[in-house]
Design a protein around this motif. Structure first.
Motif, PDB file in Angstrom:
ATOM      1  N   GLU A  44       1.034  -0.822   0.429  1.00  0.00           N
ATOM      2  CA  GLU A  44       0.354  -0.168  -0.424  1.00  0.00           C
ATOM      3  C   GLU A  44       1.032   1.093   0.367  1.00  0.00           C
ATOM      4  O   GLU A  44       0.536   1.901  -0.528  1.00  0.00           O
ATOM      5  N   ASP A  45       1.828   1.325   0.785  1.00  0.00           N
ATOM      6  CA  ASP A  45       2.732   2.329   1.086  1.00  0.00           C
ATOM      7  C   ASP A  45       3.404   2.424  -0.671  1.00  0.00           C
ATOM      8  O   ASP A  45       3.436   3.943  -1.502  1.00  0.00           O
ATOM      9  N   PHE A  46       4.070   1.217  -1.187  1.00  0.00           N
ATOM     10  CA  PHE A  46       4.778   1.476  -2.313  1.00  0.00           C
ATOM     11  C   PHE A  46       3.707   2.149  -2.930  1.00  0.00           C
ATOM     12  O   PHE A  46       4.112   3.166  -4.357  1.00  0.00           O
ATOM     13  N   LEU A  47       2.169   1.842  -3.637  1.00  0.00           N
ATOM     14  CA  LEU A  47       1.171   2.674  -4.306  1.00  0.00           C
ATOM     15  C   LEU A  47       0.952   3.924  -4.581  1.00  0.00           C
ATOM     16  O   LEU A  47       0.350   4.357  -5.595  1.00  0.00           O
ATOM     17  N   LYS A  48       1.013   4.425  -3.161  1.00  0.00           N
ATOM     18  CA  LYS A  48       1.041   5.506  -3.039  1.00  0.00           C
ATOM     19  C   LYS A  48       2.150   6.565  -3.270  1.00  0.00           C
ATOM     20  O   LYS A  48       2.515   7.540  -4.141  1.00  0.00           O
TER      21      LYS A  48
END
Length: 456
Positions: A44-48
């Motif tokens: 989820e952090d990478f997708l941001k």
């Protein structure tokens, strides 16, 4: 695409009315994927922060298709090991392995490292991961990819399956045999595989696969999991190999595999004297999913001999030999790394727990590479940088992923900087990417010469 005539005839005979759709898939662009490295960043952090157009791959938790306009291999996040570029169908193999923290895992035919690094994510750097590759140059590439992904519990060897089987009887919890094959499933991705294909090579591959699988089976503990995979369509290399193996090894059975939309079943009708459980194996077809051709079988060892006494790796490092390393850690790190230290020449490593003796084996990387013991000083390795984060070091220097400075760093240039002298962990967007050493307002570049960007 100009497919070999013998291959076309063979596939027409197997697929019948499906052949037209199969053939048309070669006129389409190949699917491209990347797998997020959750050892470094949650999905989820990478997708941001991702600069790419991503679409979820259904059969792997961390996998995503990326757009044709994207160039993830040319982005600083790739050098920081935030993801591994991998063919989408191939990601299903690592997912089926289901490696867990604390497992003892063997990837027997591991280069270039996509499936090895996938299993390492599941292990969370806990346990023992042995990645083997019989070809020396490919073993070095495998080692580099393990390094880039920040994996600390892996050993890389350059050995034959036979020699490993002699050293590791009934030892591993999980073994992957991603067998060398005729490569039919990669024709769209790799034209060279298409050019080298022949019916004779299919037969050679089938025989070799049987031999590799037999050696692998002796290294699996009772109750353990063995995953066999190929990137070919040939029944001789797929259902035929597994059926023959199961029939000659009564202590193994085929396990059910979670089947996703578009995945097909193994075909017992395509081989002579096929085992009744072959339908539990899985085929991935390029005309049914966004991916290339693959075959998978998950096997369980139901019984067999337990081996209790195995030779544990010896540690030859005395505390007095770590003086310079200890000084480095005191000046640079928040905490000193712990474990079994090994001096391999002038190179310092920490061995994975439960690692057996690798004496008289060809070892490329015996564990987590910390750095080089030089005269009166210690020089940290690139592998060490990529396995750390900013909270673990006393000094760091962060560069933005879209900045001129990060490109300069990746090209090997030094950085004008002010601050306390010493080693700095260089970050890109908050993720480690290498080392720099500050002296007299100049942060000297320690990004490895062999990895530096050119022509940018």
């Amino acid at each position: 695409m100009d497919l070999p005539k013998d291959f076309q005839s063979k596939m027409k005979e197997l697929l019948h009315e499906e052949y037209e759709a199969f053939s048309k898939s070669y006129e389409e662009d190949k699917a491209q994927g990347l797998r997020i490295n959750t050892l470094k960043v949650p999905v989820e952090d990478f997708l941001k922060i991702t600069p790419f157009t991503l679409e979820k791959i259904p059969w792997v938790k961390e996998g995503f298709f990326y757009g044709t306009e994207d160039r993830p291999g040319k982005h600083p996040f790739h050098e920081a090991g935030l993801y591994y570029i991998q063919e989408p169908s191939a990601m299903a193999v690592g997912e089926m392995m289901d490696a867990q923290p604390g497992d003892k895992v063997l990837d027997l035919c591991a280069a270039p490292g996509g499936k090895t690094t996938h299993m390492a994510v599941g292990m969370q750097n806990k346990g023992f991961l042995l990645a083997n590759e019989i070809h020396p140059l490919r073993a070095k590439i495998l080692s580099q990819n393990i390094e880039r992904m920040g994996i600390t519990n892996a050993v890389v060897t350059n050995e034959t399956p036979e020699r490993l089987a002699q050293r590791f009887p009934s030892y591993f919890d999980r073994i992957l045999v991603d067998a060398p094959c005729s490569g039919e499933g990669m024709f769209r991705k790799d034209p060279q595989a298409c050019a080298e294909w022949s019916l004779e090579n299919v037969a050679v591959c089938s025989s070799r696969q049987q031999d590799i699988l037999e050696h692998a089976s002796t290294m699996l503990r009772p109750g353990g999991r063995l995953v066999y995979s190929t990137c070919t369509f040939s029944p001789e290399e797929n259902e035929g190999v597994i059926s023959q193996f199961i029939q000659s090894n009564p202590y193994f059975e085929i396990e059910d595999i979670q089947v996703y939309e578009g995945f097909g079943k193994g075909r017992v009708d395509w081989i002579d004297d096929g085992h009744e459980q072959i339908g539990k194996t899985v085929r991935i077809w390029p005309h049914q999913v966004q991916g290339e051709g693959h075959y998978l079988a998950v096997l369980k060892k139901t019984d067999g001999e337990e081996v209790s006494k195995l030779k544990i790796a010896k540690v030859n490092t005395k505390p007095s030999q770590l003086k310079e390393f200890n000084q480095f850690t005191e000046e640079t790190l928040m905490e000193r790394p712990q474990g079994n230290f090994l001096l391999f020449g002038d190179q310092l490593y920490i061995l994975p727990e439960e690692m057996l003796s690798l004496e008289k084996l060809k070892v490329v990387r015996p564990g987590w590479h910390l750095g080089t013991m030089k005269k009166n000083r210690f020089e940290p390795s690139h592998a060490m940088a990529l396995s750390l984060n900013g909270s673990q070091v006393k000094k760091k220097w962060n560069l933005q992923p879209d900045s001129r400075e990060i490109i300069s760093y990746l090209k090997g240039e030094s950085i004008q900087a002010d601050g306390p002298k010493g080693w700095y962990l260089i970050e890109v967007g908050g993720f480690s990417i290498g080392w720099g050493k500050l002296s007299q307002s100049l942060l000297k570049n320690h990004f490895p010469k062999g990895l530096r960007w050119t022509g940018v």
